[in-house]
Write a protein that holds these residues in place. Sequence first.
Motif, PDB file in Angstrom:
ATOM      1  N   LEU A  54       0.826  -1.208   0.000  1.00 43.54           N
ATOM      2  CA  LEU A  54       0.000   0.000   0.000  1.00 43.54           C
ATOM      3  C   LEU A  54       0.864   1.263   0.000  1.00 43.54           C
ATOM      4  O   LEU A  54       0.492   2.278  -0.590  1.00 43.54           O
ATOM      5  N   ARG A  55       2.007   1.173   0.665  1.00 44.73           N
ATOM      6  CA  ARG A  55       2.847   2.361   0.805  1.00 44.73           C
ATOM      7  C   ARG A  55       3.418   2.850  -0.508  1.00 44.73           C
ATOM      8  O   ARG A  55       3.463   4.054  -0.778  1.00 44.73           O
ATOM      9  N   GLY A  56       3.885   1.924  -1.351  1.00 43.51           N
ATOM     10  CA  GLY A  56       4.581   2.357  -2.551  1.00 43.51           C
ATOM     11  C   GLY A  56       5.838   3.122  -2.167  1.00 43.51           C
ATOM     12  O   GLY A  56       6.679   2.616  -1.436  1.00 43.51           O
ATOM     13  N   ARG A  57       5.928   4.390  -2.583  1.00 44.17           N
ATOM     14  CA  ARG A  57       7.085   5.223  -2.264  1.00 44.17           C
ATOM     15  C   ARG A  57       6.701   6.416  -1.395  1.00 44.17           C
ATOM     16  O   ARG A  57       7.426   7.404  -1.333  1.00 44.17           O
ATOM     17  N   THR A  58       5.579   6.323  -0.727  1.00 43.13           N
ATOM     18  CA  THR A  58       5.146   7.431   0.127  1.00 43.13           C
ATOM     19  C   THR A  58       6.143   7.628   1.265  1.00 43.13           C
ATOM     20  O   THR A  58       6.483   6.677   1.962  1.00 43.13           O
ATOM     21  N   PRO A  59       6.620   8.843   1.489  1.00 41.50           N
ATOM     22  CA  PRO A  59       7.613   9.086   2.541  1.00 41.50           C
ATOM     23  C   PRO A  59       7.060   8.801   3.936  1.00 41.50           C
ATOM     24  O   PRO A  59       5.864   8.981   4.190  1.00 41.50           O
ATOM     25  N   ILE A  60       7.940   8.365   4.824  1.00 40.94           N
ATOM     26  CA  ILE A  60       7.566   8.054   6.196  1.00 40.94           C
ATOM     27  C   ILE A  60       6.904   9.248   6.882  1.00 40.94           C
ATOM     28  O   ILE A  60       5.892   9.109   7.571  1.00 40.94           O
ATOM     29  N   ASP A  61       7.474  10.431   6.702  1.00 40.36           N
ATOM     30  CA  ASP A  61       6.933  11.620   7.369  1.00 40.36           C
ATOM     31  C   ASP A  61       5.491  11.886   6.955  1.00 40.36           C
ATOM     32  O   ASP A  61       4.660  12.265   7.783  1.00 40.36           O
ATOM     33  N   GLU A  62       5.207  11.702   5.683  1.00 49.24           N
ATOM     34  CA  GLU A  62       3.847  11.923   5.192  1.00 49.24           C
ATOM     35  C   GLU A  62       2.876  10.904   5.785  1.00 49.24           C
ATOM     36  O   GLU A  62       1.757  11.245   6.178  1.00 49.24           O
ATOM     37  N   ILE A  63       3.313   9.648   5.855  1.00 49.49           N
ATOM     38  CA  ILE A  63       2.477   8.599   6.442  1.00 49.49           C
ATOM     39  C   ILE A  63       2.194   8.906   7.903  1.00 49.49           C
ATOM     40  O   ILE A  63       1.052   8.791   8.375  1.00 49.49           O
ATOM     41  N   ALA A  64       3.231   9.296   8.628  1.00 45.82           N
ATOM     42  CA  ALA A  64       3.080   9.595  10.052  1.00 45.82           C
ATOM     43  C   ALA A  64       2.087  10.725  10.273  1.00 45.82           C
ATOM     44  O   ALA A  64       1.233  10.654  11.181  1.00 45.82           O
TER      45      ALA A  64
ATOM     46  N   ARG B 105      -0.398  11.696   8.275  1.00 45.50           N
ATOM     47  CA  ARG B 105      -1.753  11.241   7.943  1.00 45.50           C
ATOM     48  C   ARG B 105      -2.330  10.346   9.037  1.00 45.50           C
ATOM     49  O   ARG B 105      -3.526  10.422   9.358  1.00 45.50           O
ATOM     50  N   ALA B 106      -1.489   9.474   9.599  1.00 49.54           N
ATOM     51  CA  ALA B 106      -1.965   8.490  10.575  1.00 49.54           C
ATOM     52  C   ALA B 106      -2.037   9.034  11.991  1.00 49.54           C
ATOM     53  O   ALA B 106      -2.614   8.395  12.870  1.00 49.54           O
ATOM     54  N   GLY B 107      -1.446  10.203  12.223  1.00 52.41           N
ATOM     55  CA  GLY B 107      -1.408  10.740  13.578  1.00 52.41           C
ATOM     56  C   GLY B 107      -0.479   9.956  14.473  1.00 52.41           C
ATOM     57  O   GLY B 107      -0.712   9.825  15.677  1.00 52.41           O
ATOM     58  N   LEU B 108       0.599   9.420  13.894  1.00 52.65           N
ATOM     59  CA  LEU B 108       1.562   8.610  14.629  1.00 52.65           C
ATOM     60  C   LEU B 108       2.950   9.256  14.525  1.00 52.65           C
ATOM     61  O   LEU B 108       3.188  10.110  13.673  1.00 52.65           O
ATOM     62  N   SER B 109       3.849   8.823  15.381  1.00 49.68           N
ATOM     63  CA  SER B 109       5.216   9.320  15.285  1.00 49.68           C
ATOM     64  C   SER B 109       5.921   8.642  14.109  1.00 49.68           C
ATOM     65  O   SER B 109       5.558   7.537  13.685  1.00 49.68           O
ATOM     66  N   ARG B 110       6.924   9.322  13.598  1.00 44.60           N
ATOM     67  CA  ARG B 110       7.719   8.756  12.516  1.00 44.60           C
ATOM     68  C   ARG B 110       8.369   7.450  12.957  1.00 44.60           C
ATOM     69  O   ARG B 110       8.461   6.496  12.179  1.00 44.60           O
TER      70      ARG B 110
ATOM     71  N   ALA C 240      -5.276   2.707  11.291  1.00 44.56           N
ATOM     72  CA  ALA C 240      -4.819   4.067  10.976  1.00 44.56           C
ATOM     73  C   ALA C 240      -3.800   4.045   9.843  1.00 44.56           C
ATOM     74  O   ALA C 240      -3.797   4.936   8.978  1.00 44.56           O
ATOM     75  N   LEU C 241      -2.949   3.033   9.812  1.00 54.45           N
ATOM     76  CA  LEU C 241      -1.957   2.915   8.744  1.00 54.45           C
ATOM     77  C   LEU C 241      -2.618   2.575   7.410  1.00 54.45           C
ATOM     78  O   LEU C 241      -2.222   3.104   6.366  1.00 54.45           O
ATOM     79  N   VAL C 242      -3.613   1.692   7.423  1.00 52.98           N
ATOM     80  CA  VAL C 242      -4.326   1.367   6.188  1.00 52.98           C
ATOM     81  C   VAL C 242      -4.938   2.630   5.592  1.00 52.98           C
ATOM     82  O   VAL C 242      -4.859   2.885   4.387  1.00 52.98           O
ATOM     83  N   GLU C 243      -5.546   3.460   6.447  1.00 55.91           N
ATOM     84  CA  GLU C 243      -6.134   4.715   5.956  1.00 55.91           C
ATOM     85  C   GLU C 243      -5.059   5.659   5.437  1.00 55.91           C
ATOM     86  O   GLU C 243      -5.210   6.255   4.370  1.00 55.91           O
ATOM     87  N   ALA C 244      -3.978   5.805   6.180  1.00 57.43           N
ATOM     88  CA  ALA C 244      -2.918   6.730   5.775  1.00 57.43           C
ATOM     89  C   ALA C 244      -2.266   6.299   4.470  1.00 57.43           C
ATOM     90  O   ALA C 244      -1.877   7.144   3.651  1.00 57.43           O
ATOM     91  N   LEU C 245      -2.142   4.999   4.255  1.00 54.90           N
ATOM     92  CA  LEU C 245      -1.451   4.487   3.075  1.00 54.90           C
ATOM     93  C   LEU C 245      -2.348   4.383   1.852  1.00 54.90           C
ATOM     94  O   LEU C 245      -1.870   4.495   0.721  1.00 54.90           O
ATOM     95  N   SER C 246      -3.648   4.155   2.064  1.00 51.18           N
ATOM     96  CA  SER C 246      -4.543   3.912   0.928  1.00 51.18           C
ATOM     97  C   SER C 246      -5.645   4.942   0.785  1.00 51.18           C
ATOM     98  O   SER C 246      -6.222   5.082  -0.296  1.00 51.18           O
ATOM     99  N   LEU C 247      -5.972   5.648   1.866  1.00 50.78           N
ATOM    100  CA  LEU C 247      -7.135   6.552   1.918  1.00 50.78           C
ATOM    101  C   LEU C 247      -8.437   5.800   1.665  1.00 50.78           C
ATOM    102  O   LEU C 247      -9.440   6.386   1.275  1.00 50.78           O
TER     103      LEU C 247
END
Length: 343
Positions: free
Chosen positions: A97-107, A109-114, A134-141
């Motif tokens: 799901l992540r592909g090449r999405t940067p860690i900071d962007e995922i964090a 979106r998910a409301g989590l720490s890097r 929360a990660l599924v939502e942040a990675l896939s919307l």
Amino acid sequence: MPQSFDTQSVSRELLRSWRGKRSQIAQSRRLGYSSNVAYAWESGRRFPTAVEALRSAALGGRSAEDIWVAFHGNRPAWLDHVAPDTAEGVVAALSDLRGRTPIDEIAERAGLSRFAVSRALSGQTLPRLPTFLALVEALSLRLLDWLAAAAPIADLPSIAPAWSQLEAQRRAAYALPWTQAVLRAIELTEYQQLPAHQPGWIAARIGLPDSVERDCLDALAAGGQIRWNGRHWQVDGSEALDTRRDRALGVRNKQFWAQTGLDQLAKQSDGLFSYNVFSVSERDLERLRRLHLAYFRQLRSVVAESTPSERVVVANVQLFALDAGTLGPEPADVATSDDSPLS
């Protein structure tokens, strides 16, 4: 994250749904525990890891493989190499799901720490069910679609309103494909800077009859995608709208935007219109498919971060074999906005 529910509430509902008619003690024992962990999970005192949760889902008749296949609309390739209800399977699913999405962007979106995101994606820690969601939502919307694949919506009351609204939005996208472009036009800085909404302004901007603009605005308002602030329409929410749930209708939408591209080409509009017909090995065809998927994911990432909104853009992504064979999963059909010169 959709604002109408939280991951802890829906986690408890999922666990209750997967337990079915069994008692909490019976469910705990079937999962291999001597203590009543089902009670602890469903009460929210603590939550299972994603692996434990997926094994619980299987006891309720929704195997992890079935969930991911239903979510993607086809069988993702990583399922050929790893069991989905294992730690390795969770990492493979999230990485896909992540592909090449940067860690900071995922964090963000998910409301989590890097740090938490990095450890979960690398498999150093097993995310608990709410964090996994929360990660599924942040990675896939597309968390709502994952939840619908995991359990009956009737068992998940905390997301029922959001799901009904999402389905209304999809119906609007199918019946009136131009709603996707009208929605993006409302985001334009130039529109929002008008002294007040001007009927026909959006139609003129993107080349529509005034009657289509009116129909689209009515449908978007009914679906909760826009709201009236007294002077302008405003986009209300930014969740991705994936149209793969009904394949036949999804194909019709693809045909619509492909035809729109042909219309632009016939008018010799500015944009990038190119093609290349070639022969290639099966191995390299798969490499090209992955490049297209990576491009689409990167496009979505750029769009998500792009400000200000100055242009309404369509990007048609096509790669197909003329001879027999299949190419695997397609990227999601998502309405987005961008300021690049593609059309």
